[in-house]
Enzyme design. Sequence first.
Site, PDB file in Angstrom:
ATOM      1  N   GLU A 199      -1.876   5.320   4.488  1.00 17.02           N
ATOM      2  CA  GLU A 199      -2.363   5.216   5.860  1.00 17.02           C
ATOM      3  C   GLU A 199      -3.151   6.446   6.271  1.00 17.02           C
ATOM      4  O   GLU A 199      -4.070   6.361   7.095  1.00 17.02           O
ATOM      5  CB  GLU A 199      -1.176   4.966   6.797  1.00 17.02           C
ATOM      6  CG  GLU A 199      -0.593   3.576   6.616  1.00 17.02           C
ATOM      7  CD  GLU A 199       0.833   3.420   7.071  1.00 17.02           C
ATOM      8  OE1 GLU A 199       1.383   2.326   6.871  1.00 17.02           O
ATOM      9  OE2 GLU A 199       1.413   4.390   7.614  1.00 17.02           O
ATOM     10  N   GLU A 225       2.846   3.155  -3.965  1.00 22.39           N
ATOM     11  CA  GLU A 225       2.832   2.191  -2.867  1.00 22.39           C
ATOM     12  C   GLU A 225       1.640   1.250  -3.019  1.00 22.39           C
ATOM     13  O   GLU A 225       0.507   1.633  -2.759  1.00 22.39           O
ATOM     14  CB  GLU A 225       2.780   2.910  -1.516  1.00 22.39           C
ATOM     15  CG  GLU A 225       1.873   4.131  -1.453  1.00 22.39           C
ATOM     16  CD  GLU A 225       1.673   4.628  -0.037  1.00 22.39           C
ATOM     17  OE1 GLU A 225       2.478   4.293   0.837  1.00 22.39           O
ATOM     18  OE2 GLU A 225       0.683   5.332   0.200  1.00 22.39           O
ATOM     19  N   GLY A 239       4.546  -3.192   4.572  1.00 23.14           N
ATOM     20  CA  GLY A 239       4.769  -3.857   5.844  1.00 23.14           C
ATOM     21  C   GLY A 239       4.522  -5.356   5.845  1.00 23.14           C
ATOM     22  O   GLY A 239       4.651  -6.002   6.884  1.00 23.14           O
ATOM     23  N   SER A 259       7.325  -2.253   0.888  1.00 22.89           N
ATOM     24  CA  SER A 259       8.224  -3.263   1.462  1.00 22.89           C
ATOM     25  C   SER A 259       9.560  -3.358   0.739  1.00 22.89           C
ATOM     26  O   SER A 259      10.094  -4.452   0.534  1.00 22.89           O
ATOM     27  CB  SER A 259       7.538  -4.643   1.499  1.00 22.89           C
ATOM     28  OG  SER A 259       6.497  -4.650   2.444  1.00 22.89           O
TER      29      SER A 259
END
Length: 247
Positions: free
Chosen positions: A95, A163, A169, A209
Amino acid sequence: MGRRKLVVGNWKMNGLRAQLPEVEAIGALAAERPAVEVGLCLPATLIMAASQVKGGAFVGAQDCHMKDNGAHTGCLSAAMLAEAGASWTIVGHSERRQDQGETDADVAAKALAARAAGLKVILCVGESLDVRDAGGAEDVVSAQLLASLPEGAAADWLAIAYEPIWAIGTGRIPTMEAVEAMHKALRAALASRIGAGEANAMRILYGGSMNGENAAELMAIEDVDGGLVGGASLTATKFAPVIAAAG
């Protein structure tokens, strides 16, 4: 080999003082399972207060600046985070790479700054869905890891988090075979840079997740040494089965 499992919650932009009882409850869960290293990477505004109630867990930050000080409005140095009570920090989360345009060189510099301030580091790497669908994701992510790896990388202060960006998410995760292949490739990439012994000692976390329903299966994979957990770490009730799976 016997790498101690590392399970870290990343609260992202969530958490006010009203959530400190959850920190305390998670710290109590961590104290019950000393074989597992448990931590929470919290918003900087909570680090100092959380450090007072963390119990058996550690408190970490979600990012740090690569400079020690200076004209960097709104940024926090690693030394500031350490003084507030952080003992770890995340660097290179997807992010921040995507939303703030951070480069591999930025990530390596942040890791070095954190190390200089006495913080341990979780360095994140991962691929987009386009890269996954095109094939060769292992090569792409391994190259990203090597480009982001700081000088002096060692297992006593650095962990890697894989990731898959498209899984964060969403509740979707790669197949177990894909996770296994990626973690194996990342360990091989580490060995090519820092030697097999150090690479075999370094923990590689899965960070897309992970939750109470899939944690046990994911952490049973040979090269998965724990998890970087998002939404499932926001409450002790949701985080408890993940911690238990690691133990």
